[in-house]
Write an enzyme that holds these catalytic residues in place. Structure first.
Site, PDB file in Angstrom:
ATOM      1  N   ASP A   1       1.141  -1.245   0.036  1.00  0.00           N
ATOM      2  CA  ASP A   1      -0.149   0.737   0.031  1.00  0.00           C
ATOM      3  C   ASP A   1       0.967   1.192  -0.039  1.00  0.00           C
ATOM      4  O   ASP A   1       1.676   1.047   0.539  1.00  0.00           O
ATOM      5  CB  ASP A   1      -1.123  -0.409   1.355  1.00  0.00           C
ATOM      6  CG  ASP A   1      -2.008   0.591   0.545  1.00  0.00           C
ATOM      7  OD1 ASP A   1      -1.877   2.202   0.739  1.00  0.00           O
ATOM      8  OD2 ASP A   1      -3.616   0.716   1.585  1.00  0.00           O
ATOM      9  N   LYS A   2       0.183   1.988  -0.424  1.00  0.00           N
ATOM     10  CA  LYS A   2       0.684   4.146  -1.021  1.00  0.00           C
ATOM     11  C   LYS A   2       0.911   4.276  -0.101  1.00  0.00           C
ATOM     12  O   LYS A   2       1.524   5.618   0.815  1.00  0.00           O
ATOM     13  CB  LYS A   2       0.939   3.497  -1.620  1.00  0.00           C
ATOM     14  CG  LYS A   2       1.682   5.392  -2.581  1.00  0.00           C
ATOM     15  CD  LYS A   2       0.616   6.216  -3.527  1.00  0.00           C
ATOM     16  CE  LYS A   2       0.862   7.278  -4.029  1.00  0.00           C
ATOM     17  NZ  LYS A   2       0.818   8.133  -5.555  1.00  0.00           N
TER      18      LYS A   2
ATOM     19  N   ALA B   1      -6.061  -2.155  -4.768  1.00  0.00           N
ATOM     20  CA  ALA B   1      -5.502  -0.408  -4.190  1.00  0.00           C
ATOM     21  C   ALA B   1      -6.005   0.032  -5.042  1.00  0.00           C
ATOM     22  O   ALA B   1      -5.797  -0.800  -6.665  1.00  0.00           O
ATOM     23  CB  ALA B   1      -3.944  -0.601  -4.273  1.00  0.00           C
ATOM     24  N   ALA B   2      -6.662   1.365  -4.714  1.00  0.00           N
ATOM     25  CA  ALA B   2      -7.058   2.512  -6.109  1.00  0.00           C
ATOM     26  C   ALA B   2      -7.805   3.738  -5.653  1.00  0.00           C
ATOM     27  O   ALA B   2      -7.461   3.631  -4.283  1.00  0.00           O
ATOM     28  CB  ALA B   2      -8.692   1.950  -6.752  1.00  0.00           C
TER      29      ALA B   2
ATOM     30  N   THR C   1     -15.565  -2.232  -9.629  1.00  0.00           N
ATOM     31  CA  THR C   1     -17.603  -1.968  -8.680  1.00  0.00           C
ATOM     32  C   THR C   1     -18.568  -1.800  -9.687  1.00  0.00           C
ATOM     33  O   THR C   1     -18.368  -1.615 -10.981  1.00  0.00           O
ATOM     34  CB  THR C   1     -16.835  -0.136  -8.227  1.00  0.00           C
ATOM     35  OG1 THR C   1     -18.035   0.218  -8.153  1.00  0.00           O
ATOM     36  CG2 THR C   1     -15.902   0.456  -9.405  1.00  0.00           C
ATOM     37  N   ASP C   2     -19.560  -2.123  -9.164  1.00  0.00           N
ATOM     38  CA  ASP C   2     -20.739  -1.650  -9.958  1.00  0.00           C
ATOM     39  C   ASP C   2     -21.210  -0.367 -10.688  1.00  0.00           C
ATOM     40  O   ASP C   2     -21.883  -0.507 -11.939  1.00  0.00           O
ATOM     41  CB  ASP C   2     -22.579  -1.734  -9.847  1.00  0.00           C
ATOM     42  CG  ASP C   2     -22.373  -0.485  -8.158  1.00  0.00           C
ATOM     43  OD1 ASP C   2     -21.573   0.285  -7.895  1.00  0.00           O
ATOM     44  OD2 ASP C   2     -22.746  -1.132  -7.445  1.00  0.00           O
ATOM     45  N   GLU C   3     -20.113   0.953 -10.841  1.00  0.00           N
ATOM     46  CA  GLU C   3     -19.884   1.897 -11.188  1.00  0.00           C
ATOM     47  C   GLU C   3     -19.760   1.926 -12.834  1.00  0.00           C
ATOM     48  O   GLU C   3     -20.107   2.824 -13.553  1.00  0.00           O
ATOM     49  CB  GLU C   3     -19.356   2.968 -10.476  1.00  0.00           C
ATOM     50  CG  GLU C   3     -19.667   3.341  -9.225  1.00  0.00           C
ATOM     51  CD  GLU C   3     -19.215   4.095  -8.297  1.00  0.00           C
ATOM     52  OE1 GLU C   3     -19.409   4.876  -8.651  1.00  0.00           O
ATOM     53  OE2 GLU C   3     -19.477   4.044  -6.467  1.00  0.00           O
TER      54      GLU C   3
ATOM     55  N   TYR D   1     -13.473   8.600 -12.641  1.00  0.00           N
ATOM     56  CA  TYR D   1     -13.687   6.853 -11.572  1.00  0.00           C
ATOM     57  C   TYR D   1     -13.929   5.827 -11.841  1.00  0.00           C
ATOM     58  O   TYR D   1     -12.976   5.173 -11.879  1.00  0.00           O
ATOM     59  CB  TYR D   1     -13.943   7.333 -10.047  1.00  0.00           C
ATOM     60  CG  TYR D   1     -14.277   6.161  -9.140  1.00  0.00           C
ATOM     61  CD1 TYR D   1     -13.128   5.325  -8.473  1.00  0.00           C
ATOM     62  CD2 TYR D   1     -15.874   5.293  -9.270  1.00  0.00           C
ATOM     63  CE1 TYR D   1     -12.928   3.815  -8.035  1.00  0.00           C
ATOM     64  CE2 TYR D   1     -15.828   4.130  -8.355  1.00  0.00           C
ATOM     65  CZ  TYR D   1     -14.236   3.550  -7.938  1.00  0.00           C
ATOM     66  OH  TYR D   1     -14.508   2.304  -7.504  1.00  0.00           O
TER      67      TYR D   1
ATOM     68  N   ALA E   1     -14.649   5.322 -14.842  1.00  0.00           N
ATOM     69  CA  ALA E   1     -14.010   4.839 -16.469  1.00  0.00           C
ATOM     70  C   ALA E   1     -12.574   4.149 -15.947  1.00  0.00           C
ATOM     71  O   ALA E   1     -12.147   2.939 -16.731  1.00  0.00           O
ATOM     72  CB  ALA E   1     -13.542   6.478 -17.098  1.00  0.00           C
TER      73      ALA E   1
ATOM     74  N   LYS F   1     -11.864   2.430 -13.491  1.00  0.00           N
ATOM     75  CA  LYS F   1     -12.037   0.909 -12.873  1.00  0.00           C
ATOM     76  C   LYS F   1     -12.670   0.270 -13.917  1.00  0.00           C
ATOM     77  O   LYS F   1     -12.126  -1.030 -14.782  1.00  0.00           O
ATOM     78  CB  LYS F   1     -13.645   1.572 -12.313  1.00  0.00           C
ATOM     79  CG  LYS F   1     -12.812   1.564 -10.689  1.00  0.00           C
ATOM     80  CD  LYS F   1     -12.070   1.325 -10.215  1.00  0.00           C
ATOM     81  CE  LYS F   1     -11.955  -0.439  -9.407  1.00  0.00           C
ATOM     82  NZ  LYS F   1     -10.967  -1.087  -8.401  1.00  0.00           N
TER      83      LYS F   1
ATOM     84  N   PRO G   1     -24.411  17.038   3.914  1.00  0.00           N
ATOM     85  CA  PRO G   1     -24.482  17.560   3.233  1.00  0.00           C
ATOM     86  C   PRO G   1     -25.088  16.308   2.341  1.00  0.00           C
ATOM     87  O   PRO G   1     -25.022  15.379   1.737  1.00  0.00           O
ATOM     88  CB  PRO G   1     -23.399  17.584   1.976  1.00  0.00           C
ATOM     89  CG  PRO G   1     -22.587  17.127   2.492  1.00  0.00           C
ATOM     90  CD  PRO G   1     -22.928  16.798   4.645  1.00  0.00           C
TER      91      PRO G   1
ATOM     92  N   TYR H   1     -26.246  15.677  -2.273  1.00  0.00           N
ATOM     93  CA  TYR H   1     -26.369  16.233  -3.026  1.00  0.00           C
ATOM     94  C   TYR H   1     -28.173  16.021  -3.717  1.00  0.00           C
ATOM     95  O   TYR H   1     -28.613  15.265  -3.627  1.00  0.00           O
ATOM     96  CB  TYR H   1     -25.522  15.744  -3.566  1.00  0.00           C
ATOM     97  CG  TYR H   1     -24.475  15.227  -3.309  1.00  0.00           C
ATOM     98  CD1 TYR H   1     -24.173  16.428  -2.461  1.00  0.00           C
ATOM     99  CD2 TYR H   1     -23.150  14.272  -3.732  1.00  0.00           C
ATOM    100  CE1 TYR H   1     -21.993  16.310  -1.787  1.00  0.00           C
ATOM    101  CE2 TYR H   1     -21.437  14.314  -3.805  1.00  0.00           C
ATOM    102  CZ  TYR H   1     -21.341  15.531  -3.106  1.00  0.00           C
ATOM    103  OH  TYR H   1     -19.957  15.028  -2.180  1.00  0.00           O
TER     104      TYR H   1
ATOM    105  N   ARG I   1     -28.362   3.468  -4.064  1.00  0.00           N
ATOM    106  CA  ARG I   1     -27.481   3.129  -4.002  1.00  0.00           C
ATOM    107  C   ARG I   1     -27.939   2.186  -3.901  1.00  0.00           C
ATOM    108  O   ARG I   1     -28.532   1.449  -2.655  1.00  0.00           O
ATOM    109  CB  ARG I   1     -26.198   3.293  -3.207  1.00  0.00           C
ATOM    110  CG  ARG I   1     -25.370   5.035  -3.680  1.00  0.00           C
ATOM    111  CD  ARG I   1     -24.964   4.503  -5.211  1.00  0.00           C
ATOM    112  NE  ARG I   1     -24.281   5.952  -5.809  1.00  0.00           N
ATOM    113  CZ  ARG I   1     -25.214   7.014  -6.649  1.00  0.00           C
ATOM    114  NH1 ARG I   1     -26.013   6.138  -6.918  1.00  0.00           N
ATOM    115  NH2 ARG I   1     -24.655   7.796  -7.336  1.00  0.00           N
TER     116      ARG I   1
END
Ligand code: NAD
Ligand code: TYD
Length: 335
Positions: A33-34, A80-81, A123-125, A150, A152, A154, A205, A207, A214
């Protein structure tokens, strides 16, 4: 077995290592890990003293470090991402570097060192966005349609992983999972941000209109899905992993948190919407259920309450995390 876990001091990676060390005590875990703002070795403080865990402080885009860490490893589990959509909108470059280039560096090393399995955590994104009343759900055959930097980045990493399987015969598996929640999640993501803000007496907050949906899954269920795919999954396959079967929007999630903490809705604040905000995600996890027998074991309401309790009991952890550089980010993002 010897595993290389990347990103093991972040939210899901750390939960994976804690789970693995407990349930597979004979396995050796190398954790690379960085330690970006999201990585924190305190997340692993509860590892048993005899755990076979070695930490390697390195960047996955550093080919020399990656080759050294992969030599002699049986299985790579790649977490890692850069993982936060809002940050990918304000500064996309680290997303392309870590998520695309970093994954490529790992794949090259895996081919060279002939690892027995490269498991890619995605991810599902990558599938894009559904409308609120759309009867469709995402599954393994859904066409990719990423809409944030993000997502794109992934998606790019998923494509590279599949290409390495087909072209170089690398034994891979992929999981595309929905939104996780649970202990050690960095308080920039909705649920821990809401909990910690409310505990500090600050507003949450929301949006846009708050009617974004989700598909929430407790982190340990995700970790168990990865375990099952490593143990029983078919090489070359992708598995979709998700949680709820009923839609719950962000406002409803925040209201539940407020109710559990005994606070009123005056602690919510509608703010400017995220550009390109995906309206709704919904996962169809029939394949992993039918083929591997996985299903979520943790219900949303019960484990949301337990997660809130965890944050209440770990104030020191999140107070430290919320100080320093995160303060500047918060100012920039929310004004
Ligand atoms: P996180 O941001 O909490 O942790 C990411 C970890 O990766 C951190 O420890 C960070 O230091 C490390 N890292 C970042 N760049 C690095 C680099 N260049 N080299 C080495 N280490 C680096 O993220 P998370 O929520 O734990 O997500 C883990 C993985 O799961 C990601 O790949 C993410 O796309 C995927 N995922 C997350 C969710 C979710 O809801 N959080 C859902 C589905 C899939
Ligand atoms: P987030 O936790 O950032 O995950 P993702 O964007 O990867 O799904 O956001 C979850 C949902 O909550 C998303 O619809 C955006 C929304 N959100 C807010 O309304 N307010 C916030 O402060 C944050 C961080 C997110």
């Amino acid at each position: 077995m010897r595993l290389l876990v990347t990103g093991g001091a972040g939210f899901i990676g750390a939960n994976f290592i804690l789970y693995w060390a407990l349930n597979h005590p004979h396995d050796e875990i190398r954790n690379m890990d960085k330690l970006t703002y999201a990585g924190n070795l305190e997340n692993l403080a509860s590892l048993p003293p005899l755990a076979k865990h070695t930490f390697i402080h390195a960047d996955i885009t550093d080919s020399t470090a990656v080759h050294k860490a992969i030599a002699g490893v049986d299985v790579v589990v790649h977490f890692a991402a850069e993982s936060h959509v809002d940050r990918s909108i304000s500064e996309p470059s680290p997303f392309v570097l870590t998520n695309v280039v970093g994954t490529h560096v790992l794949l090259e090393a895996c081919v060279k060192h002939k690892v027995k399995r490269f498991h890619h955590v995605s991810t599902d994104e990558v599938f894009g966005s559904l409308e609120l009343n759309d009867p469709r759900t995402f599954n393994e055959k859904t066409i990719y349609n990423p809409r944030s930097p993000y997502a794109a980045s992934k998606a790019g990493s998923d494509h590279l992983v599949r290409a390495y399987a087909v072209t170089y015969g690398l034994p891979i598996t992929i999981t595309n999972c929905s939104n996780n929640f649970g202990p050690y999640q960095f308080p920039e993501k909705l649920i821990p941000l809401a909990i910690t803000n409310i505990l500090e007496g600050r507003k949450v907050p929301v949006y846009g209109d708050g009617r974004y949906v989700r598909d929430w899954l407790y982190v340990e269920d995700h970790v168990r899905a990865i375990e099952m795919v490593l143990e029983k999954g078919k090489e070359g396959e992708t598995y979709c992993v998700g949680g709820l079967t009923q839609d719950i929007n962000n406002l409803a999630v925040i209201k539940k948190i407020l109710a559990i903490l005994g606070k009123g809705e005056d602690l919510t604040e509608f703010v400017k919407d995220r550009p390109g905000h995906d309206r709704r995600y919904s996962m169809d996890w029939t394949k992993i259920n039918k083929e591997l027998g996985w299903k979520p074991q943790h219900t949303f309401d019960e484990w949301l309450a337990k997660t809130i309790e965890w944050y209440r009991e770990h104030k020191e952890w999140w107070t430290r995390v919320k100080s320093g550089a995160y303060k500047d980010y918060y100012e920039k993002q929310y004004g």
